[in-house]
Motif scaffolding. Structure first.
Motif, PDB file in Angstrom:
ATOM      1  N   ALA A  20      20.380 -42.421  15.870  1.00  0.00           N
ATOM      2  CA  ALA A  20      19.298 -42.960  15.292  1.00  0.00           C
ATOM      3  C   ALA A  20      18.458 -44.255  15.929  1.00  0.00           C
ATOM      4  CB  ALA A  20      19.779 -43.816  13.887  1.00  0.00           C
ATOM      5  N   ARG A  21      19.366 -44.737  17.044  1.00  0.00           N
ATOM      6  CA  ARG A  21      18.751 -45.933  17.661  1.00  0.00           C
ATOM      7  C   ARG A  21      17.560 -45.310  18.586  1.00  0.00           C
ATOM      8  NH1 ARG A  21      20.999 -48.898  22.480  1.00  0.00           N
ATOM      9  NH2 ARG A  21      19.886 -50.974  22.357  1.00  0.00           N
ATOM     10  N   GLY A  22      18.057 -44.066  19.079  1.00  0.00           N
ATOM     11  CA  GLY A  22      16.995 -43.419  20.196  1.00  0.00           C
ATOM     12  C   GLY A  22      15.754 -43.182  19.377  1.00  0.00           C
ATOM     13  N   MET A  23      16.004 -42.760  18.157  1.00  0.00           N
ATOM     14  CA  MET A  23      14.670 -42.401  17.336  1.00  0.00           C
ATOM     15  C   MET A  23      13.762 -43.700  16.800  1.00  0.00           C
ATOM     16  SD  MET A  23      14.303 -40.782  13.569  1.00  0.00           S
ATOM     17  CE  MET A  23      15.053 -39.053  13.992  1.00  0.00           C
ATOM     18  N   LEU A  24      14.565 -44.817  16.730  1.00  0.00           N
ATOM     19  CA  LEU A  24      13.679 -45.829  16.267  1.00  0.00           C
ATOM     20  C   LEU A  24      13.331 -46.901  17.275  1.00  0.00           C
ATOM     21  CD1 LEU A  24      16.026 -46.897  13.150  1.00  0.00           C
ATOM     22  CD2 LEU A  24      13.867 -45.876  13.131  1.00  0.00           C
ATOM     23  N   PHE A  25      14.148 -47.079  18.457  1.00  0.00           N
ATOM     24  CA  PHE A  25      13.786 -47.864  19.601  1.00  0.00           C
ATOM     25  C   PHE A  25      13.805 -47.104  21.000  1.00  0.00           C
ATOM     26  CE2 PHE A  25      16.411 -49.937  16.342  1.00  0.00           C
ATOM     27  CZ  PHE A  25      15.275 -51.123  15.987  1.00  0.00           C
ATOM     28  N   PRO A  26      12.613 -46.336  21.072  1.00  0.00           N
ATOM     29  CA  PRO A  26      12.678 -45.518  22.452  1.00  0.00           C
ATOM     30  C   PRO A  26      12.599 -46.394  23.676  1.00  0.00           C
ATOM     31  CG  PRO A  26      10.507 -45.330  21.022  1.00  0.00           C
ATOM     32  CD  PRO A  26      11.507 -45.976  20.466  1.00  0.00           C
ATOM     33  N   GLY A  27      12.105 -47.369  23.514  1.00  0.00           N
ATOM     34  CA  GLY A  27      12.086 -48.098  24.792  1.00  0.00           C
ATOM     35  C   GLY A  27      10.757 -47.767  25.494  1.00  0.00           C
ATOM     36  N   THR A  28      10.967 -47.705  26.872  1.00  0.00           N
ATOM     37  CA  THR A  28       9.849 -47.229  27.907  1.00  0.00           C
ATOM     38  C   THR A  28       9.518 -45.669  27.597  1.00  0.00           C
ATOM     39  OG1 THR A  28      11.284 -47.275  29.696  1.00  0.00           O
ATOM     40  CG2 THR A  28       9.869 -49.291  29.257  1.00  0.00           C
ATOM     41  N   TYR A  29      10.537 -45.012  26.981  1.00  0.00           N
ATOM     42  CA  TYR A  29      10.389 -43.450  27.197  1.00  0.00           C
ATOM     43  C   TYR A  29       9.496 -43.072  26.029  1.00  0.00           C
ATOM     44  CZ  TYR A  29      14.512 -43.388  30.131  1.00  0.00           C
ATOM     45  OH  TYR A  29      15.443 -43.458  31.312  1.00  0.00           O
ATOM     46  N   THR A  30       9.243 -41.839  25.811  1.00  0.00           N
ATOM     47  CA  THR A  30       8.503 -41.284  24.652  1.00  0.00           C
ATOM     48  C   THR A  30       9.428 -41.244  23.540  1.00  0.00           C
ATOM     49  OG1 THR A  30       8.958 -38.906  25.124  1.00  0.00           O
ATOM     50  CG2 THR A  30       6.979 -39.968  25.970  1.00  0.00           C
ATOM     51  N   ARG A  31       9.068 -41.239  22.249  1.00  0.00           N
ATOM     52  CA  ARG A  31      10.093 -41.222  21.292  1.00  0.00           C
ATOM     53  C   ARG A  31      10.828 -39.673  21.150  1.00  0.00           C
ATOM     54  NH1 ARG A  31      10.397 -44.600  17.025  1.00  0.00           N
ATOM     55  NH2 ARG A  31       7.987 -45.218  17.705  1.00  0.00           N
ATOM     56  N   ALA A  32      10.388 -38.756  21.514  1.00  0.00           N
ATOM     57  CA  ALA A  32      10.838 -37.350  21.530  1.00  0.00           C
ATOM     58  C   ALA A  32      11.892 -37.495  22.602  1.00  0.00           C
ATOM     59  CB  ALA A  32       9.893 -36.477  21.818  1.00  0.00           C
ATOM     60  N   HIS A  33      11.433 -38.002  23.772  1.00  0.00           N
ATOM     61  CA  HIS A  33      12.463 -38.040  24.910  1.00  0.00           C
ATOM     62  C   HIS A  33      13.780 -38.882  24.668  1.00  0.00           C
ATOM     63  CE1 HIS A  33      13.919 -37.813  29.300  1.00  0.00           C
ATOM     64  NE2 HIS A  33      14.161 -39.055  29.218  1.00  0.00           N
ATOM     65  N   ALA A  34      13.531 -39.998  24.235  1.00  0.00           N
ATOM     66  CA  ALA A  34      14.421 -41.052  23.852  1.00  0.00           C
ATOM     67  C   ALA A  34      15.413 -40.444  22.749  1.00  0.00           C
ATOM     68  CB  ALA A  34      13.971 -42.306  23.299  1.00  0.00           C
ATOM     69  N   LEU A  56      24.563 -43.591  14.732  1.00  0.00           N
ATOM     70  CA  LEU A  56      23.753 -44.555  15.036  1.00  0.00           C
ATOM     71  C   LEU A  56      23.165 -44.600  16.274  1.00  0.00           C
ATOM     72  CD1 LEU A  56      25.565 -47.741  12.915  1.00  0.00           C
ATOM     73  CD2 LEU A  56      23.693 -46.235  12.095  1.00  0.00           C
ATOM     74  N   VAL A  57      24.110 -44.080  17.162  1.00  0.00           N
ATOM     75  CA  VAL A  57      23.576 -43.879  18.573  1.00  0.00           C
ATOM     76  C   VAL A  57      22.317 -43.135  18.568  1.00  0.00           C
ATOM     77  CG1 VAL A  57      24.024 -42.819  20.789  1.00  0.00           C
ATOM     78  CG2 VAL A  57      25.661 -44.381  19.901  1.00  0.00           C
ATOM     79  N   LEU A  98      23.286 -37.043  10.182  1.00  0.00           N
ATOM     80  CA  LEU A  98      22.761 -37.855   9.573  1.00  0.00           C
ATOM     81  C   LEU A  98      22.181 -38.875  10.348  1.00  0.00           C
ATOM     82  CD1 LEU A  98      25.371 -38.286   6.342  1.00  0.00           C
ATOM     83  CD2 LEU A  98      22.968 -37.195   6.494  1.00  0.00           C
ATOM     84  N   GLY A  99      22.343 -38.971  11.529  1.00  0.00           N
ATOM     85  CA  GLY A  99      21.473 -39.917  12.344  1.00  0.00           C
ATOM     86  C   GLY A  99      20.009 -39.455  12.394  1.00  0.00           C
ATOM     87  N   ALA A 100      19.957 -38.366  12.079  1.00  0.00           N
ATOM     88  CA  ALA A 100      18.257 -37.860  12.264  1.00  0.00           C
ATOM     89  C   ALA A 100      17.632 -38.221  11.199  1.00  0.00           C
ATOM     90  CB  ALA A 100      18.309 -36.175  12.256  1.00  0.00           C
ATOM     91  N   THR A 101      18.279 -38.946  10.128  1.00  0.00           N
ATOM     92  CA  THR A 101      17.608 -39.610   9.017  1.00  0.00           C
ATOM     93  C   THR A 101      17.227 -41.008   9.137  1.00  0.00           C
ATOM     94  OG1 THR A 101      19.489 -40.213   7.934  1.00  0.00           O
ATOM     95  CG2 THR A 101      18.937 -38.135   7.351  1.00  0.00           C
ATOM     96  N   ALA A 102      16.943 -41.345  10.592  1.00  0.00           N
ATOM     97  CA  ALA A 102      16.829 -42.570  11.067  1.00  0.00           C
ATOM     98  C   ALA A 102      17.787 -43.696  10.799  1.00  0.00           C
ATOM     99  CB  ALA A 102      15.373 -43.265  10.545  1.00  0.00           C
ATOM    100  N   GLY A 103      19.196 -43.117  10.564  1.00  0.00           N
ATOM    101  CA  GLY A 103      20.375 -44.008  10.329  1.00  0.00           C
ATOM    102  C   GLY A 103      20.428 -44.338   8.748  1.00  0.00           C
ATOM    103  N   LEU A 104      19.575 -43.631   7.723  1.00  0.00           N
ATOM    104  CA  LEU A 104      19.843 -44.132   6.532  1.00  0.00           C
ATOM    105  C   LEU A 104      20.886 -43.441   5.914  1.00  0.00           C
ATOM    106  CD1 LEU A 104      15.938 -44.291   5.284  1.00  0.00           C
ATOM    107  CD2 LEU A 104      17.728 -46.238   5.825  1.00  0.00           C
ATOM    108  N   GLY A 105      21.214 -42.051   6.208  1.00  0.00           N
ATOM    109  CA  GLY A 105      22.233 -41.135   5.776  1.00  0.00           C
ATOM    110  C   GLY A 105      23.233 -41.580   6.411  1.00  0.00           C
ATOM    111  N   THR A 106      23.269 -42.226   7.536  1.00  0.00           N
ATOM    112  CA  THR A 106      24.646 -42.815   8.340  1.00  0.00           C
ATOM    113  C   THR A 106      25.056 -43.956   7.631  1.00  0.00           C
ATOM    114  OG1 THR A 106      23.641 -42.107  10.508  1.00  0.00           O
ATOM    115  CG2 THR A 106      25.443 -43.558  10.444  1.00  0.00           C
TER     116      THR A 106
END
Length: 312
Positions: free
Chosen positions: A232-246, A229-230, A171-179
Motif C-alpha cells: 500500500a505504501r508503494g501505491m500511496l507514496f511512489p517517491g521519484t518513481y512512477t506510481r505504477a513502477h513503485a 502495508l508495504v 488487501l494492500g491493493a486497497t491502498a491499505g484500507l483493507g489491511t
C-alpha cells in the motif's frame, strides 16, 4: 552545481551506460556510479526529468546486473539467510506500524469486552462462548483444542492461516484500507478473547496454552499485515518513481515477505494440532516453548535483519 552543469558533465557517460555490456565487473561499476549520481540528483533536483531519467537508467542497470549474476545453487538458503532479512530491515518502519496498529486494536477489543459483557459473544459467537463456559465449569477451559484429530487439525489450521495471511497481503491493493480492517478484526478478536478468560478467572491457563502456538501465529499475522502495508505504501507514496513502477516494486517486496511467513504458519499449525492440546503439560514446558518461539521472532525479524543491514 546547477542542474544544467550537472547534466552537461555526465550526459555522455550516461548515454554510454545505455549500451549493453556483458561484463559483470563493468555492470557493477556502472551501477555504483549511477547510484551515486541518482542520490545527488534526488538531493538537489527532486522531481526533475534528470532525476527520473537516472531512476529509470539505474533500474535497468540493476536488472542487467541481476540477470548476469551467476545463480547460486543454494537459492532457498540465500532467500532465508539474506534476502528476506534484508527486506525486513528495509521496511522495518512499515512492519512496526502494523504491530502498533494491531496492539491498539487488541487493547480496544479488551476494553470493549470489559465494558460490555455481550461484546465477546458478538465477536466470538454464542456457540464458542457457551462451549468454553461448559469447559471452564468442568475444570478444563482449553478443552476446545482436544476435540479434533491431530493431523486434520494441523492441516486445516495451517491451510487456513496461510490463506488468511495471503488475503491480508492482497488487501494492500486497497491502498491499505483493507489491511487496517484485517488487523482491526484480528486485534479485536484477540483482545476480547483474552479478556474473556481473564474475566472467568482462567487467564493464566489460557496464556500457557494458547500462546504455545499463538506466539508464532499472531506474530506472522501481524507481519502479513506489515507486508500488505508495504504494498500500500508503494501505491500511496511512489517517491521519484512512477506510481505504477513503485507499486510493482512494493508489491514484489510485500509478496516475498508474505511468502516468507509460510514456514512459520506451518510450525504454528503443528504446535496447535499436536502440542497445544496437552493442557496437562508442566508450566515450565509451556513457558519454554513460548519463550523459544518469542526469541526466534525477535531474533529473526528484529535483531538479525539490523545486524545484516549494518554489515551491508
Amino acid at each position: 552545481m546547477r542542474e544544467a552543469v550537472f547534466l552537461r558533465q555526465n550526459e555522455a557517460r550516461w548515454k554510454e551506460y545505455e549500451q549493453q555490456t556483458t561484463g559483470p565487473e563493468e555492470l557493477a561499476a556502472r551501477f555504483i556510479a549511477l547510484t551515486d549520481d541518482l542520490a545527488y540528483a534526488q538531493t538537489f533536483y527532486p522531481g526533475s526529468p534528470t532525476t527520473q531519467y537516472l531512476n529509470d537508467l539505474t533500474a535497468r542497470q540493476h536488472q542487467a546486473l541481476y540477470k548476469n549474476k551467476p545463480e547460486s545453487t543454494g537459492r532457498f538458503r540465500q532467500f532465508w539467510a539474506q534476502e528476506l532479512p534484508l527486506l525486513v530491515a528495509q521496511h522495518h518502519r512499515t512492519l512496526a506500524s502494523a504491530l502498533l496498529l494491531f496492539a491498539l486494536f487488541t487493547a480496544i477489543g479488551a476494553l470493549s469486552a470489559a465494558y460490555d459483557e455481550s461484546f465477546v459473544r458478538v465477536v466470538l459467537g454464542d456457540a464458542y462462548v457457551n462451549q468454553t463456559l461448559e469447559n471452564i465449569e468442568k475444570g478444563d477451559p482449553m478443552a476446545v483444542y482436544k476435540r479434533h484429530n491431530e493431523t486434520l487439525m494441523f492441516l486445516g489450521i495451517t491451510a487456513n492461516n496461510i490463506y488468511v495471511a495471503l488475503m491480508t497481503f492482497a488487501l494492500g491493493a486497497t491502498a491499505g484500507l483493507g489491511t487496517i480492517w484485517a488487523l482491526f478484526r484480528n486485534g479485536i478478536m484477540l483482545g476480547s478473547f483474552q479478556y474473556f478468560f481473564y474475566q472467568k478467572g482462567v487467564l493464566l491457563p489460557s496464556l500457557l496454552t494458547i500462546w504455545i502456538h499463538g506466539t508464532l501465529e499472531i506474530s506472522a499475522i501481524v507481519l502479513a499485515g506489515g507486508a500488505s502495508l508495504v504494498m500500500a505504501r508503494g501505491m500511496l507514496f511512489p517517491g521519484t518513481y512512477t506510481r505504477a513502477h513503485a507499486f510493482r516494486e512494493a508489491a514484489r517486496d510485500g509478496l516475498k515477505l508474505a511468502i516468507g511467513l509460510v514456514p512459520i504458519f506451518v510450525v504454528a499449525g503443528f504446535l496447535e494440532g499436536f502440542v497445544t492440546r496437552h493442557t496437562e503439560m508442566p508450566m515450565w514446558l509451556s513457558l519454554l516453548i513460548i519463550g523459544l518461539s518469542a526469541a526466534f521472532i525477535i531474533w529473526y525479524f528484529v535483531v538479525y535483519p539490523r545486524r545484516l543491514a549494518a554489515r551491508r
